[in-house]
Scaffold this active site. Sequence first.
Site, mmCIF file in Angstrom:
data_model
loop_
_atom_site.group_PDB
_atom_site.id
_atom_site.type_symbol
_atom_site.label_atom_id
_atom_site.label_comp_id
_atom_site.label_asym_id
_atom_site.label_seq_id
_atom_site.Cartn_x
_atom_site.Cartn_y
_atom_site.Cartn_z
ATOM 1 N N CYS A 105 -37.439 -21.815 12.232
ATOM 2 C CA CYS A 105 -38.200 -22.586 13.131
ATOM 3 C C CYS A 105 -39.649 -22.423 13.342
ATOM 4 O O CYS A 105 -40.449 -22.984 14.016
ATOM 5 C CB CYS A 105 -37.483 -22.726 14.551
ATOM 6 S SG CYS A 105 -37.444 -20.931 15.212
ATOM 7 N N CYS A 157 -33.031 -18.344 19.648
ATOM 8 C CA CYS A 157 -34.355 -17.939 20.447
ATOM 9 C C CYS A 157 -33.910 -16.666 21.112
ATOM 10 O O CYS A 157 -34.935 -15.962 21.177
ATOM 11 C CB CYS A 157 -34.597 -19.131 21.411
ATOM 12 S SG CYS A 157 -34.492 -20.685 20.512
ATOM 13 N N ASP A 188 -41.176 -19.937 14.956
ATOM 14 C CA ASP A 188 -41.375 -19.467 16.034
ATOM 15 C C ASP A 188 -41.838 -18.006 15.983
ATOM 16 O O ASP A 188 -41.007 -17.233 15.287
ATOM 17 C CB ASP A 188 -40.391 -19.518 17.029
ATOM 18 C CG ASP A 188 -40.299 -21.185 17.629
ATOM 19 O OD1 ASP A 188 -41.293 -21.939 16.966
ATOM 20 O OD2 ASP A 188 -39.298 -21.649 18.264
ATOM 21 N N CYS A 192 -40.703 -22.310 20.943
ATOM 22 C CA CYS A 192 -39.990 -23.481 21.845
ATOM 23 C C CYS A 192 -39.975 -22.824 23.406
ATOM 24 O O CYS A 192 -40.445 -21.603 23.684
ATOM 25 C CB CYS A 192 -38.734 -23.683 21.107
ATOM 26 S SG CYS A 192 -37.501 -22.232 21.438
HETATM 27 FE FE1 FES Z 1 -36.788 -21.095 17.289
HETATM 28 FE FE2 FES Z 1 -36.612 -21.370 19.617
HETATM 29 S S1 FES Z 1 -36.488 -22.958 18.105
HETATM 30 S S2 FES Z 1 -37.162 -19.779 18.598
#
Ligand code: FES
Length: 161
Positions: free
Chosen positions: A47, A117, A49, A73
Amino acid sequence: MAAAGGVPNQEEKYMYSEKVMDHFQNPRNVGEIENPSGVGTVGNAKCGDIMRIYLDIDDNGIIRDCKFKTFGCGAAVATSSMATELVKGKSIQEAMEVTNKAVMEALDGLPPVKVHCSLLAEEAIHAALWDYAEKNHIKITGLTKPKSDIHEGEEAEQEEY
Ligand code: FES
């Protein structure tokens, strides 16, 4: 509303608890600590992040303060916020028990697609503790070298340009 057969419908699949919404909208402990005892940066390749956690640990091994910076996110922000709350005031060994499961439970759960996450939060705490252990030449029981600490990688990448 539950779909027939107990299978969550689309809405439930992405539903956030009130606690998640609260920690997302009013995140606790955002920021950084100057000269931290330990800092850990981790990322999720899928993702993209990124989460960074700073720890201030006193001479008795108690986490005096903890701050975070998350580029990610809403669930990543909420889990970082909750994780920092959970480790504050704890001993190092107690902080090791702040797993992604513990963070999720404290937030009254996360939608299945957002479980990763909370894993980032656990990894960021571990990475910060690893940094602390390395700086102080100590071993923390149960702690292994973080796989996704991207700190060095980040710097290496920048040097390439
Ligand atoms: Fe990757 Fe939340 S979508 S940490």
